[in-house]
Design an enzyme around this catalytic site. Sequence first.
Site, mmCIF file in Angstrom:
data_model
loop_
_atom_site.group_PDB
_atom_site.id
_atom_site.type_symbol
_atom_site.label_atom_id
_atom_site.label_comp_id
_atom_site.label_asym_id
_atom_site.label_seq_id
_atom_site.Cartn_x
_atom_site.Cartn_y
_atom_site.Cartn_z
ATOM 1 N N ASP A 1 0.587 -1.287 -0.135
ATOM 2 C CA ASP A 1 0.010 -0.114 -0.226
ATOM 3 C C ASP A 1 0.929 1.162 0.080
ATOM 4 O OD1 ASP A 1 -2.151 -1.845 -0.026
ATOM 5 O OD2 ASP A 1 -2.431 -1.558 2.332
ATOM 6 N N ASP B 1 -20.722 -3.530 -7.679
ATOM 7 C CA ASP B 1 -21.812 -3.062 -8.509
ATOM 8 C C ASP B 1 -22.265 -4.034 -9.020
ATOM 9 O OD1 ASP B 1 -23.403 -0.970 -9.623
ATOM 10 O OD2 ASP B 1 -21.777 0.322 -9.571
ATOM 11 N N ARG C 1 1.165 -2.675 6.677
ATOM 12 C CA ARG C 1 1.891 -1.707 7.333
ATOM 13 C C ARG C 1 2.815 -2.259 8.508
ATOM 14 N NH1 ARG C 1 -3.010 2.161 9.191
ATOM 15 N NH2 ARG C 1 -4.248 0.109 8.601
ATOM 16 N N TYR D 1 -6.370 -5.740 14.446
ATOM 17 C CA TYR D 1 -5.241 -6.548 14.034
ATOM 18 C C TYR D 1 -5.412 -7.826 15.012
ATOM 19 C CZ TYR D 1 -2.898 -2.721 11.282
ATOM 20 O OH TYR D 1 -2.745 -2.051 10.423
ATOM 21 N N LYS E 1 -0.257 -7.942 -2.912
ATOM 22 C CA LYS E 1 -1.539 -7.244 -3.151
ATOM 23 C C LYS E 1 -1.500 -5.804 -3.275
ATOM 24 C CE LYS E 1 -4.504 -6.157 0.468
ATOM 25 N NZ LYS E 1 -4.929 -5.068 0.180
ATOM 26 N N THR E 2 -2.347 -5.262 -4.362
ATOM 27 C CA THR E 2 -2.125 -4.021 -4.842
ATOM 28 C C THR E 2 -3.647 -3.462 -4.560
ATOM 29 O OG1 THR E 2 -2.604 -4.594 -7.306
ATOM 30 C CG2 THR E 2 -0.348 -4.290 -6.515
ATOM 31 N N HIS E 3 -3.440 -1.824 -4.406
ATOM 32 C CA HIS E 3 -4.718 -1.036 -4.560
ATOM 33 C C HIS E 3 -4.245 -0.115 -5.913
ATOM 34 C CE1 HIS E 3 -7.030 -1.850 -1.082
ATOM 35 N NE2 HIS E 3 -6.202 -1.892 -0.178
ATOM 36 N N LYS F 1 -12.078 -4.790 -4.737
ATOM 37 C CA LYS F 1 -13.311 -4.839 -4.088
ATOM 38 C C LYS F 1 -14.514 -4.253 -4.989
ATOM 39 C CE LYS F 1 -11.267 -4.082 0.686
ATOM 40 N NZ LYS F 1 -10.119 -3.731 0.279
HETATM 41 P P1 5BU Z 1 -2.511 -3.131 6.920
HETATM 42 O O1 5BU Z 1 -1.614 -1.904 6.808
HETATM 43 O O2 5BU Z 1 -2.137 -4.391 7.395
HETATM 44 O O3 5BU Z 1 -3.681 -2.657 8.019
HETATM 45 O O4 5BU Z 1 -3.272 -3.310 5.518
HETATM 46 C C1 5BU Z 1 -4.478 -4.150 5.386
HETATM 47 C C2 5BU Z 1 -4.664 -4.062 3.775
HETATM 48 O O5 5BU Z 1 -5.647 -4.868 3.716
HETATM 49 C C3 5BU Z 1 -5.283 -2.814 3.288
HETATM 50 O O6 5BU Z 1 -4.794 -2.798 1.981
HETATM 51 C C4 5BU Z 1 -6.803 -2.950 3.395
HETATM 52 O O7 5BU Z 1 -7.351 -2.234 2.172
HETATM 53 C C5 5BU Z 1 -6.928 -4.418 3.087
HETATM 54 N N1 5BU Z 1 -8.267 -4.994 3.865
HETATM 55 C C6 5BU Z 1 -8.148 -4.857 5.450
HETATM 56 O O8 5BU Z 1 -7.398 -4.372 5.953
HETATM 57 N N2 5BU Z 1 -9.416 -5.501 5.974
HETATM 58 C C7 5BU Z 1 -10.472 -5.938 5.373
HETATM 59 O O9 5BU Z 1 -11.448 -6.242 5.728
HETATM 60 C C8 5BU Z 1 -10.197 -5.860 4.012
HETATM 61 C C9 5BU Z 1 -9.122 -5.618 3.257
HETATM 62 BR BR1 5BU Z 1 -11.652 -6.985 2.695
#
Ligand code: 5BU
Length: 437
Positions: free
Chosen positions: A215, A273, A406, A387, A237-239, A270
Amino acid sequence: MQNVTTRTKKVSLLLHDAACGLPYHFVCGVPYTALPLATVISVECNKPMLIRRREAKDYGTKKMIEGKFSPGDTCLVVEDVVTSGSSVWETVQLLQEYGLKVTDAVVLLDREQGAGERLKQKGVNLHSVLTMTKLVDVLRQNNKIDEDMHQKVLQFVSDNQFSVEIEEPPMKTRKLAWSMSFKERSEHEQCKNSVAKELFAIMENKRSNLVLSADLTNADEILKLVDSIGPSICMVKTHVDIIEDFSRDFVNKLVKMAQKHNFLIFEDRKFADIGSTVQHQFSGGVFKIADWAHVINAHSVPGPGVIQGLKKGNKQSACLLIAEMSSAGNLAKGDYVKETLKIAQDHPDFVIGFISQSNVCEDDPQLICMTPGVKLEKGGDSLGQQYVTPYEAVYANHTDLIIVGRGIIEASDPVVMAEEYREAAFQAYEHRIALTL
Ligand code: 5BU
């Protein structure tokens, strides 16, 4: 006349005495009559109890045994009356499926129709407070029954013996998907999707069930991070919609990197629609996700149309349905999870699993559960993220992969930290499958 509670307590203490000296950590009553007996033993004799469900919960972990136990713990099975021993054996099998050791069962009345011998053959010793012979002898001595009835009962017992060999236990042993190795699951006849097979193979080969959530908002920074962490992960995993300088060149480089390090690419778009719109969002627009993503995901809130639309735009990807979320106060619970599971099971050619916090389907080896919201320390962020630890996700909640953002990206040394997450999650998986070996 004594009330029911007093009688239940008396019977439970007799059962406890009959099991005196046996080595066991837990008691478990055969549902449902022996449940109160086991409960009283647990409370009165300070022994923790496991609860066996008859039917799996229709959502959530679908666990058939409830309680906090570890592989190799021993459990005493408690029953009121045994005839053939089948119901005791059913409970023993289920406990064994969950990695518990069962060597003894205790019953109030053994009707002496073969249960003792049958269970002995399966390695379970049956202990009883009373046998049918002892019961009718005492009744006869006290003139509560006449000699004719006494003989009739003994004759009935001897004429109605259950054969040790013939009768197979009524419950076929199920192998739960989470208790299989990734290799076993990839080779299972129910696992037909090529992306699922490939993912299982990568996880097995790289000993990794770690997904990096990359991210970051700058394309070069993402590529640099992914290249350094590539050996530790099975998937990135990408956004793509948060990348400031997204380009086709970025995607081409990421695809090459995926080949170099042997991982899959999961675009966390995600989709949510109507079918017609998601078809275009998936295959067209700026990102053309269908051209490069091995895995995508979708919310089930629009209903099965979202899957039909995505399938129309699909070229090579497999889909995960979002069954449960990690964020505080989210609405994905109860019937929503149940309906999501149904949609997945209706599309095994395309849907290979879930984003979830628990194992939402233990019966299907193809359906993979991936958990976001994972850090080495429990906690959350200021915007609702919650978490769990890798061990909680994979060992306790029986999910298959952890998704970490993170926890790795913000570490002073992301490469070292990624290895730490990989090891923690893979060890949790190895402990989990060792439960039932
Ligand atoms: P983190 O930095 O480990 O908190 O990131 C979690 C990633 O997983 C982040 O890209 C969210 O968009 C993604 N995510 C999430 O955290 N929880 C969910 O329920 C879903 C996706 Br669905």
